[in-house]
Design a protein around this motif. Sequence first.
Motif, PDB file in Angstrom:
ATOM      1  N   THR A  30       0.814  -1.214   0.000  1.00  0.00           N
ATOM      2  CA  THR A  30       0.000   0.000   0.000  1.00  0.00           C
ATOM      3  C   THR A  30       0.848   1.266   0.000  1.00  0.00           C
ATOM      4  N   ALA A  31       2.053   1.175   0.510  1.00  0.00           N
ATOM      5  CA  ALA A  31       2.913   2.360   0.600  1.00  0.00           C
ATOM      6  C   ALA A  31       3.942   2.355  -0.525  1.00  0.00           C
ATOM      7  N   LEU A  32       4.171   3.526  -1.113  1.00  0.00           N
ATOM      8  CA  LEU A  32       5.134   3.649  -2.209  1.00  0.00           C
ATOM      9  C   LEU A  32       5.926   4.929  -2.022  1.00  0.00           C
ATOM     10  N   TYR A  33       7.242   4.847  -2.251  1.00  0.00           N
ATOM     11  CA  TYR A  33       8.151   5.964  -1.994  1.00  0.00           C
ATOM     12  C   TYR A  33       9.010   6.231  -3.224  1.00  0.00           C
ATOM     13  N   TRP A  34       9.292   7.488  -3.458  1.00  0.00           N
ATOM     14  CA  TRP A  34      10.265   7.894  -4.467  1.00  0.00           C
ATOM     15  C   TRP A  34      11.443   8.585  -3.766  1.00  0.00           C
ATOM     16  N   TYR A  35      12.643   8.212  -4.205  1.00  0.00           N
ATOM     17  CA  TYR A  35      13.870   8.834  -3.721  1.00  0.00           C
ATOM     18  C   TYR A  35      14.702   9.251  -4.927  1.00  0.00           C
ATOM     19  N   ARG A  36      15.569  10.240  -4.720  1.00  0.00           N
ATOM     20  CA  ARG A  36      16.512  10.660  -5.756  1.00  0.00           C
ATOM     21  C   ARG A  36      17.923  10.509  -5.206  1.00  0.00           C
ATOM     22  N   GLN A  37      18.784   9.877  -5.992  1.00  0.00           N
ATOM     23  CA  GLN A  37      20.164   9.659  -5.572  1.00  0.00           C
ATOM     24  C   GLN A  37      21.108  10.318  -6.562  1.00  0.00           C
ATOM     25  N   SER A  38      21.696  11.420  -6.137  1.00  0.00           N
ATOM     26  CA  SER A  38      22.683  12.106  -6.976  1.00  0.00           C
ATOM     27  C   SER A  38      24.017  11.401  -6.844  1.00  0.00           C
ATOM     28  N   LEU A  39      24.899  11.661  -7.786  1.00  0.00           N
ATOM     29  CA  LEU A  39      26.192  10.976  -7.832  1.00  0.00           C
ATOM     30  C   LEU A  39      26.973  11.195  -6.542  1.00  0.00           C
ATOM     31  N   ILE A  47       8.847  11.787  -2.219  1.00  0.00           N
ATOM     32  CA  ILE A  47       7.400  11.756  -1.989  1.00  0.00           C
ATOM     33  C   ILE A  47       6.998  10.353  -1.559  1.00  0.00           C
ATOM     34  N   TYR A  48       5.916  10.292  -0.795  1.00  0.00           N
ATOM     35  CA  TYR A  48       5.426   9.026  -0.268  1.00  0.00           C
ATOM     36  C   TYR A  48       3.918   8.959  -0.491  1.00  0.00           C
ATOM     37  N   PHE A  49       3.459   7.824  -1.005  1.00  0.00           N
ATOM     38  CA  PHE A  49       2.039   7.568  -1.217  1.00  0.00           C
ATOM     39  C   PHE A  49       1.544   6.505  -0.248  1.00  0.00           C
ATOM     40  N   GLN A  50       0.384   6.733   0.284  1.00  0.00           N
ATOM     41  CA  GLN A  50      -0.345   5.706   1.021  1.00  0.00           C
ATOM     42  C   GLN A  50      -1.630   5.489   0.210  1.00  0.00           C
ATOM     43  N   GLY A  51      -1.699   4.347  -0.476  1.00  0.00           N
ATOM     44  CA  GLY A  51      -2.814   4.152  -1.390  1.00  0.00           C
ATOM     45  C   GLY A  51      -2.680   5.083  -2.579  1.00  0.00           C
ATOM     46  N   THR A  52      -3.724   5.796  -2.904  1.00  0.00           N
ATOM     47  CA  THR A  52      -3.720   6.680  -4.062  1.00  0.00           C
ATOM     48  C   THR A  52      -3.237   8.084  -3.734  1.00  0.00           C
ATOM     49  N   ALA A  55       0.825  11.165   0.761  1.00  0.00           N
ATOM     50  CA  ALA A  55       0.783  11.457   2.189  1.00  0.00           C
ATOM     51  C   ALA A  55       1.843  12.471   2.602  1.00  0.00           C
ATOM     52  N   ASP A  56       2.922  12.526   1.862  1.00  0.00           N
ATOM     53  CA  ASP A  56       4.010  13.443   2.200  1.00  0.00           C
ATOM     54  C   ASP A  56       4.791  13.745   0.922  1.00  0.00           C
ATOM     55  N   ASP A  57       4.722  14.971   0.437  1.00  0.00           N
ATOM     56  CA  ASP A  57       5.474  15.361  -0.763  1.00  0.00           C
ATOM     57  C   ASP A  57       6.514  16.428  -0.444  1.00  0.00           C
ATOM     58  N   SER A  58       6.934  16.456   0.806  1.00  0.00           N
ATOM     59  CA  SER A  58       7.829  17.522   1.266  1.00  0.00           C
ATOM     60  C   SER A  58       9.209  17.482   0.625  1.00  0.00           C
ATOM     61  N   GLY A  59       9.580  16.350   0.010  1.00  0.00           N
ATOM     62  CA  GLY A  59      10.903  16.249  -0.596  1.00  0.00           C
ATOM     63  C   GLY A  59      10.968  16.669  -2.056  1.00  0.00           C
TER      64      GLY A  59
ATOM     65  N   LYS B 102       9.946   7.097   5.725  1.00  0.00           N
ATOM     66  CA  LYS B 102      10.696   8.187   5.115  1.00  0.00           C
ATOM     67  C   LYS B 102      12.134   8.107   5.603  1.00  0.00           C
ATOM     68  N   LEU B 103      12.943   7.348   4.888  1.00  0.00           N
ATOM     69  CA  LEU B 103      14.315   7.084   5.293  1.00  0.00           C
ATOM     70  C   LEU B 103      15.214   8.292   5.071  1.00  0.00           C
ATOM     71  N   ILE B 104      16.102   8.524   6.027  1.00  0.00           N
ATOM     72  CA  ILE B 104      17.154   9.522   5.909  1.00  0.00           C
ATOM     73  C   ILE B 104      18.468   8.758   5.787  1.00  0.00           C
ATOM     74  N   PHE B 105      19.166   8.937   4.674  1.00  0.00           N
ATOM     75  CA  PHE B 105      20.375   8.170   4.390  1.00  0.00           C
ATOM     76  C   PHE B 105      21.631   8.993   4.646  1.00  0.00           C
ATOM     77  N   GLY B 106      22.703   8.285   4.978  1.00  0.00           N
ATOM     78  CA  GLY B 106      24.028   8.887   4.978  1.00  0.00           C
ATOM     79  C   GLY B 106      24.593   8.901   3.564  1.00  0.00           C
ATOM     80  N   THR B 107      25.839   9.324   3.442  1.00  0.00           N
ATOM     81  CA  THR B 107      26.455   9.464   2.126  1.00  0.00           C
ATOM     82  C   THR B 107      27.106   8.181   1.628  1.00  0.00           C
TER      83      THR B 107
END
Lengths: 113, 115
Positions: A30-39, A47-52, A55-59, B102-107
């Motif tokens: 039910t929960a889905l998360y997006w993360y961004r990883q720079s080099l 952002i985080y979804f709970q269902g549709t 729930a939190d788009d603060s990132g 909402k995970l907080i990661f190190g480098t």
Amino acid sequence: GAGVSQTPSNKVTEKGKYVELRCDPISGHTALYWYRQSLGQGPEFLIYFQGTGAADDSGLPNDRFFAVRPEGSVSTLKIQRTERGDSAVYLCASSRLVNTEAFFGQGTRLTVV
Amino acid sequence: AQTVTQSQPEMSVQEAETVTLSCTYDTSESDYYLFWYKQPPSRQMILVIRQEAYKQQNATENRFSVNFQKAAKSFSLKISDSQLGDAAMYFCASVPGGATNKLIFGTGTLLAVQP
């Protein structure tokens, strides 16, 4: 599928173009998360979804970024007017409930040229 | 806000030896979880081990164990009998307790395993 699936695996786009990144979570999660990883960095929450619902788009870094999950399963991360600074690996994760183990996909590497 | 710091960009270990990866964190939460994730070149983050902050006992998963020092806000990972397949980036992460992942990661720390 058996795991979290992200498509495409790699995407090269020109500055200013619009892109969509897709995430297909584990069935029943039910929960889905997006993360961004720079080099050279750790993943950063977007952002985080709970269902549709989001729930939190603060990132989300700015209003060029938007994500949807219309049926509570597949999610799409949309980036408008891409910039070179948007180049990164975009990771998606899903979990059965909000506080259970999150499983990650293999990410989409976005390169903006 | 929570922060996670990994001060070792790279580490190296001989096959079959033991290595310890360091992590410190800062949080104002009373309830939180700590994790170590492994990221091989495939980019997929794989959970190695998880520690609930309210538990005194250090978590162990086969060859992987943690040294959780709550007062010092330290959370190190020990890998025993290192194997070539352990070579990867390792990320320490935290999440506040409650309704979020909402995970907080190190480098990250890049671990090389020498044959």
